[in-house]
Design a protein around this motif. Structure first.
Motif, PDB file in Angstrom:
ATOM      1  N   ARG A   1      36.980 -24.529 -18.085  1.00 44.49           N
ATOM      2  CA  ARG A   1      36.304 -25.823 -18.025  1.00 44.49           C
ATOM      3  C   ARG A   1      36.697 -26.588 -19.278  1.00 44.49           C
TER       4      ARG A   1
ATOM      5  N   SER B   1      36.855 -26.198 -25.167  1.00 48.33           N
ATOM      6  CA  SER B   1      37.000 -25.290 -24.029  1.00 48.33           C
ATOM      7  C   SER B   1      36.435 -23.933 -24.392  1.00 48.33           C
ATOM      8  N   ASP B   2      36.134 -23.146 -23.360  1.00 48.96           N
ATOM      9  CA  ASP B   2      35.598 -21.807 -23.588  1.00 48.96           C
ATOM     10  C   ASP B   2      36.580 -20.922 -24.336  1.00 48.96           C
ATOM     11  N   ASP B   3      37.878 -21.124 -24.106  1.00 49.02           N
ATOM     12  CA  ASP B   3      38.901 -20.267 -24.694  1.00 49.02           C
ATOM     13  C   ASP B   3      39.418 -20.786 -26.036  1.00 49.02           C
ATOM     14  N   HIS B   4      38.808 -21.842 -26.577  1.00 50.14           N
ATOM     15  CA  HIS B   4      39.236 -22.426 -27.855  1.00 50.14           C
ATOM     16  C   HIS B   4      40.737 -22.735 -27.839  1.00 50.14           C
TER      17      HIS B   4
END
Length: 291
Positions: free
Chosen positions: A255, A133-136
């Motif tokens: 996402r 994910s983009d936010d790790h």
């Protein structure tokens, strides 16, 4: 032999079994390494664990020969986050209830320990899934043995999960959520939502909707080499995602992508046990007055 042990809070009903496990390992002069969390419960319940080492979360456990878990499936899943990619085989001694992963009954722990020390065992490698994910999200614990889920959080209204396989649009799920499970996790949350039982080495993922609004929507089985991605929308801007028993709250901007993890979980399999035997025992297959 160097043995790790992890467990959770336990009741008086299981104190004798836990003490006996430590006594058996001490008798065999095993080097015992106990999780700091479980060690607190041992002290509080006056368990004589003998001379043991204590390990902390995130500590490198690659020198262990085996990890024992004392509890249920949740305890085993938690121990897997301690081991991560270090390839330490796990033996689950079931002091809990159902136990699809922790399959060794507490009454049979001595035979299981005998099998470990005589190396009369098999190692069952199980596929894991990995979340990107983009936010790790979930940091370096972004893997799961059972399942990944997306669920509604702050409202009783359904959510919409848009699903893609290898970049191609699959479906928009109007539902309470979705479950993406491994074959191991097919007998967990997925089966309770109508998903199929899938044999452990089938090289698949199972996508199962949770209470879908459209009744023609059914679970789908896809190759585990696939890349599955998801976006979410709903009346609330907060949604719950989970990997096994760990969860985080996300918003609609996220996402989420699921792939097969590069390493596997190593489960100790005793010679007299089998997956089909576990299914029959745990799901009560064949229990019928006609039998």
């Amino acid at each position: 032999m160097r043995i790790g042990i992890h467990g959770k809070e336990f009741t008086r009903d299981t104190e004798d079994v836990i003490q006996s496990v430590f006594d058996e390992l001490k008798k065999r002069r095993a080097d015992i390494v106990v999780s700091s969390e479980f060690n607190e419960h041992l002290i509080n319940n006056n368990i004589d664990s003998g001379k043991v080492e204590i390990y902390q979360l995130r500590e490198d456990l690659s020198e262990l020969d085996y990890m024992l878990t004392l509890g249920g499936d949740g305890t085993l899943l938690e121990a897997l986050t301690h081991i991560r990619d270090k390839n330490v085989p796990i033996l689950g001694i079931n002091t809990g209830r159902l136990g699809f992963l922790a399959t060794t009954a507490k009454s049979d722990f001595r035979n299981a320990i005998d099998a470990l020390f005589s190396r009369n065992i098999d190692i069952d490698e199980r596929t894991l899934l990995r979340l990107e994910s983009d936010d790790h999200l979930f940091g370096d614990l972004n893997f799961a043995l059972n399942d990944f889920t997306i669920l509604k959080k702050d409202t009783s209204s359904m959510i919409v999960v848009h699903a893609y396989i290898d970049g191609e649009f699959l479906n928009s799920y109007w539902a309470d959520g979705i479950i993406l499970s491994t074959p191991t996790g097919s007998t967990g949350y997925s089966i309770s939502c109508g998903g199929p039982v899938v044999l452990p080495h089938s090289d698949n993922f199972i996508l199962t909707p949770v209470s879908p609004h459209n009744l023609t929507i059914r679970p789908i089985v896809v190759p585990d080499e696939s890349e599955l991605s998801f976006t979410i929308e709903g009346r609330s801007n907060n949604f719950l995602i989970s990997l096994d028993s760990r969860f985080e709250v996300v918003d609609s901007s996220v996402r989420l992508t699921i792939k097969k993890e590069s390493f596997t979980a190593k489960l100790v399999k005793l010679k007299d046990n089998s997956y089909f035997k576990t299914l029959r025992q745990k799901l009560n297959w064949g229990l019928d007055v006609r039998n």
